[in-house]
Design a protein around this motif. Structure first.
Motif: not given
Length: 182
Positions: A101-110, A121-130, A140-149
Motif C-alpha cells: 500500500i505504500s505504492k498506492l495513492h488516491l486523487t479525489l476530485l471536487n 494522461i494514458e500517453t504519459l505513462v505508456i512506457n512506465s510501471d505507473d 486510484y494510483l499505483h506508482c511502484p517506483n514511488g509518488q516522487a517519480k
C-alpha cells in the motif's frame, strides 16, 4: 450528526500556507462543528455536523480559512460513508489484496471528471510501471517506483480532468477511515 472528512489542498507544503493543526482544529470548532480531529500536518480534518449540504460546508470552511489565515485553499468535504465506499472500491487492492500500500495513492476530485483528455494522461505513462484508474470522482494510483517519480501528479489530474483535486497516500486514507470509525 454526520461524520465528515475535510481534505485541504496545499497547506504546510514547502513552507507555504502554514497552518498549525491546533489552530485549524479551533477554527472548525468556532464554525460550530463537533468532535474535531486533525490528522497529520497536510490538512485532514474529521468532524461532525448536522449540516447536510456538503457544498455549504466546503464554502464555509474555505471562507473561514481565507478570513482567518489569509490563504486560498481548495477544500473537499466527504461523508464518512463516501470515503468508506471509495476506500472499499480500490481496484488495485481488489486485484491483489497483498499489494504494497505504500505504492498506492488516491486523487479525489471536487466534481465529475471531464474524460475528454484522459488519453493524454494514458500517453504519459505508456512506457512506465505507473497505473491509474478513474472511478467516479476518484483516481486510484499505483506508482511502484514511488509518488516522487511519477508523472501522475495532482496538478496533472486537475488540469486534464478539469476538476479541483487533492491527493493522499493510501496509508493516510486508511488512517482517516480508522479515525472516522472511532
Amino acid at each position: 450528526m454526520t461524520t465528515y472528512i475535510a481534505l485541504l489542498r496545499g497547506i504546510n507544503v514547502s513552507g507555504k500556507n502554514i497552518i498549525k493543526m491546533v489552530e485549524l482544529k479551533q477554527l472548525f470548532i468556532n464554525l460550530g462543528y463537533y468532535d474535531v480531529i486533525t490528522y497529520i500536518q497536510s490538512g485532514n480534518v474529521l468532524f461532525k455536523s448536522s449540516i447536510k449540504e456538503q457544498q455549504l460546508l466546503e464554502d464555509t470552511i474555505v471562507a473561514a480559512i481565507s478570513k482567518h489565515f489569509e490563504y486560498d485553499v481548495n477544500v473537499l468535504v466527504l461523508t464518512k460513508n463516501e470515503l468508506t465506499t471509495i476506500f472499499n472500491s480500490n481496484p488495485f487492492l481488489a486485484k491483489d489484496s497483498a499489494m504494497d500500500i505504500s505504492k498506492l495513492h488516491l486523487t479525489l476530485l471536487n466534481n465529475e471528471p471531464d474524460l475528454s483528455k484522459k488519453h493524454q494522461i494514458e500517453t504519459l505513462v505508456i512506457n512506465s510501471d505507473d497505473e491509474f484508474i478513474i472511478h467516479k470522482n476518484s483516481v486510484y494510483l499505483h506508482c511502484p517506483n514511488g509518488q516522487a517519480k511519477t508523472k501522475l501528479t495532482n496538478n496533472l489530474f486537475q488540469k486534464k480532468l478539469n476538476s479541483a483535486a487533492t491527493t493522499r497516500n493510501w496509508r493516510t486514507i486508511t488512517k482517516l477511515i480508522e479515525l472516522s470509525n472511532q
